[in-house]
Design an enzyme around this catalytic site. Structure first.
Site, short mmCIF file in Angstrom:
data_model
loop_
_atom_site.label_atom_id
_atom_site.label_comp_id
_atom_site.label_asym_id
_atom_site.label_seq_id
_atom_site.Cartn_x
_atom_site.Cartn_y
_atom_site.Cartn_z
N GLU A 152 0.85 -1.23 0.02
CA GLU A 152 -0.04 0.09 0.04
C GLU A 152 1.00 1.20 0.01
O GLU A 152 1.90 1.30 0.61
CB GLU A 152 -1.02 -0.11 1.20
N GLU A 156 -1.34 8.48 5.65
CA GLU A 156 -2.23 9.17 6.57
C GLU A 156 -2.98 10.28 6.64
O GLU A 156 -2.05 11.25 5.78
CB GLU A 156 -1.76 8.77 7.98
N PHE A 250 7.77 16.47 -1.79
CA PHE A 250 8.68 15.89 -0.66
C PHE A 250 9.85 16.80 -0.36
O PHE A 250 11.11 16.18 -0.20
CB PHE A 250 8.94 14.50 -0.78
N LEU A 251 9.93 18.16 -0.78
CA LEU A 251 10.95 19.08 -0.58
C LEU A 251 10.62 20.12 0.40
O LEU A 251 11.09 21.09 0.60
CB LEU A 251 11.46 19.64 -2.26
N GLY A 258 8.25 11.88 10.52
CA GLY A 258 7.88 10.95 11.60
C GLY A 258 6.80 10.07 11.12
O GLY A 258 6.70 9.71 9.74
N CYS A 261 5.42 4.93 9.38
CA CYS A 261 5.83 4.14 8.28
C CYS A 261 7.61 4.48 8.44
O CYS A 261 8.48 3.71 8.17
CB CYS A 261 5.12 4.46 7.08
C1 UGA Z 1 4.08 7.51 4.00
C2 UGA Z 1 4.34 7.58 2.66
O1 UGA Z 1 4.17 8.92 1.99
C3 UGA Z 1 3.17 6.48 1.93
O2 UGA Z 1 3.25 6.61 0.41
C4 UGA Z 1 3.29 5.27 2.39
O3 UGA Z 1 2.20 4.32 1.93
C5 UGA Z 1 3.08 5.36 4.00
O4 UGA Z 1 4.10 5.99 4.34
C6 UGA Z 1 3.08 3.86 4.62
O5 UGA Z 1 4.31 3.47 4.35
O6 UGA Z 1 2.35 3.20 4.77
P1 UGA Z 1 2.75 8.95 5.83
O7 UGA Z 1 3.55 8.30 7.02
O8 UGA Z 1 1.37 8.68 5.95
O9 UGA Z 1 2.90 8.18 4.57
O10 UGA Z 1 3.03 10.31 5.75
P2 UGA Z 1 3.89 11.46 4.56
O11 UGA Z 1 2.82 12.28 4.09
O12 UGA Z 1 4.75 10.79 3.79
O13 UGA Z 1 4.84 12.04 5.65
C7 UGA Z 1 5.68 11.54 6.55
C8 UGA Z 1 6.31 12.68 7.50
O14 UGA Z 1 7.43 13.32 6.45
C9 UGA Z 1 5.71 13.58 8.22
O15 UGA Z 1 6.17 13.69 9.32
C10 UGA Z 1 5.55 14.90 7.40
O16 UGA Z 1 5.41 16.18 8.21
C11 UGA Z 1 7.06 14.72 6.73
N1 UGA Z 1 7.41 15.42 5.46
C12 UGA Z 1 6.68 15.09 4.39
C13 UGA Z 1 8.26 16.42 5.45
O17 UGA Z 1 8.98 16.61 6.53
N2 UGA Z 1 8.59 17.02 4.35
C14 UGA Z 1 8.04 16.67 3.16
O18 UGA Z 1 8.02 17.46 1.98
C15 UGA Z 1 7.06 15.78 3.10
#
Ligand code: UGA
Length: 418
Positions: A152, A156, A250-251, A258, A261
């Site tokens: 998947e 979230e 993602f930049l 955190g 995942c």
């Molecule tokens: C992540 C992946 O994006 C999903 O594709 C994957 O399915 C999921 O893990 C999983 O393995 O189940 P998620 O953990 O819900 O999803 O959250 P993200 O939106 O990816 O964000 C993760 C963390 O990165 C957050 O703490 C967010 O604040 C941080 N982040 C994200 C940044 O600091 N900078 C960014 O540019 C993007």
């Protein structure tokens, strides 16, 4: 034709998968060991906060149970969606997977297609899951039943949207009819379907999460340098992102990543590498950068308030990202621990995560955002949209997530990487 689908594990992956499949007409039964969760789902109430999930549960009929025989027998498809948390050492805890395999095996019937959706390291499905199910069912994989890997990629907070609008569907398969069943299930989804070996499908999930975590740690490292050079890293990221080989996503630099995942998957991959004598240096360093990144906000705070002992420090945002109540590995945890260690008086607000956070930090003060703003300094730790509407006039704000309104209106403003 509607399929009979069993979903093992009604967490955010299992429940979202079940709700979305039910919404396109399939008969879904969810199985979970948590009695409270089962009762809520049967009452059509969502046990987790996830956008659009409540309305999907209301609209569709999903049966929840803790009895395996009900959710495994007479099913065309069974999705394994149980958790694979980290052990203390960082490697993967497969205890839920193993229990699930035993129960599936005991209740399995011929012709069923089993789909692994939980994140498991390459080799797990072939070396652990399949033999366990075969042992307990006395059936043969590839002949009597099929087993596939279909990772998947749900974020979230956007999980329902992501399920309905995938950018790709990975189907790892070897023998049996499962490939056909799963292909038919996903027929209506307009995206590339990528067929791979079982092991490659498992690896795609880990490599994707490791890449995304590394991408964020990379821009955070550039951001740390930009901060010293008085450059806005968001201008830099924007300039870089137009190159299609880099891409704009993602930049977003700040206090790091955190969630349930990235931290667990990067650690598990590093441990797997170690076990095989492969040093995953880039991923190891992405984790190191991420461990140090949240504390940058405390360094910046101390630039403006030298001794934070006894000072009121407001905290906006506790969840690991916006639109969720999930606090697992949230960057707010090391930051608040450090503030407590230094005897700061903390006032915290989050739109959804306060109840979860109280379980970890029962003694800090939780209050309305206006009260949080009435502190000696305010830290922004999650980019909730509603933080763009607050009144930051006259405040000292140290921002870990780039809230424009705070940037424009505060009296003293510092961004972690800008
Ligand atoms: C992540 C992946 O994006 C999903 O594709 C994957 O399915 C999921 O893990 C999983 O393995 O189940 P998620 O953990 O819900 O999803 O959250 P993200 O939106 O990816 O964000 C993760 C963390 O990165 C957050 O703490 C967010 O604040 C941080 N982040 C994200 C940044 O600091 N900078 C960014 O540019 C993007």
């Amino acid at each position: 034709m509607p399929l009979n689908i069993g979903i093992v594990g009604a967490g955010y992956v299992g429940l979202v998968t079940g709700a979305c499949l039910s919404d396109i007409g399939h008969n879904v039964t969810c199985i979970d060991t948590d009695k409270k969760k089962i009762d809520l789902i049967n009452k059509k109430i969502t046990p987790i906060y996830e956008k659009e999930l409540a309305s999907l549960l209301k609209k569709n009929k999903i049966l929840a149970t803790n009895r395996y025989e009900k959710s495994i027998s007479n099913k065309d498809l069974i999705f394994i969606c149980v958790g694979t948390p980290s052990l203390e050492c960082g490697s993967q805890d497969l205890s839920y997977i193993k229990k699930t395999c035993k129960q599936i095996g005991k209740n399995l019937e011929n012709e069923t297609t089993i789909v692994m959706k939980s994140s498991v390291l390459p080799g797990t499905t072939e070396e652990i899951v399949t033999p366990l199910i075969e042992k307990h069912s006395k059936l043969v994989a590839g002949k009597d039943f099929s087993i596939l890997v279909n990772p998947e990629f749900l974020r979230e907070g956007n999980a329902v949207y992501d399920f309905k609008n995938p950018n790709r569907i990975i189907i790892g398969h070897n023998r049996g009819n499962g490939k056909k069943t799963l292909t038919e299930l996903y027929e209506g989804f307009d995206c590339p379907k990528v067929y791979t070996s079982i092991r490659a499908a498992e690896m795609i999930k880990y490599a994707s999460n490791a890449f995304l975590s590394t991408k964020i740690s990379f821009i955070n490292e550039i951001g740390n340098l930009c901060k010293k050079l008085n450059i806005d890293v968001y201008e830099v990221a924007n300039g870089m992102g137009h190159d299609p080989r880099i891409g704009p996503h993602f930049l977003n630099a700040g206090i790091g990543w955190g969630g349930s995942c990235f931290p667990k998957d990067t650690k598990a991959l590093i441990e797997k590498g170690k076990a095989l004598g492969v040093d995953l240096k880039i991923i190891e360093n992405a984790v190191k950068v991420n461990d140090l990144q949240p504390l940058k906000i405390i360094e910046l705070l101390k630039k403006h308030i030298k001794n934070i002992s006894g000072k009121e420090i407001g905290v906006l945002g506790l969840s690991f990202k916006p639109d969720t109540d999930d606090i697992r590995d949230s960057r707010s945890i090391p930051i608040i621990s450090k503030l407590i260690e230094e005897n700061a008086k903390i006032k915290a607000y989050d739109p959804k995560a306060i109840e979860n956070f109280k379980k970890l930090f029962p003694t800090i003060k939780y209050c309305k955002p206006e009260e949080v703003l009435d502190s000696d300094a305010v830290l922004i730790l999650t980019d909730w949209k509603e933080f763009e509407k607050l009144d930051y006039k006259g405040k000292i704000v140290i921002d870990g997530r780039r809230i424009q309104k705070a940037r424009n209106k505060s009296r003293i403003y510092e961004g972690v990487c800008w």
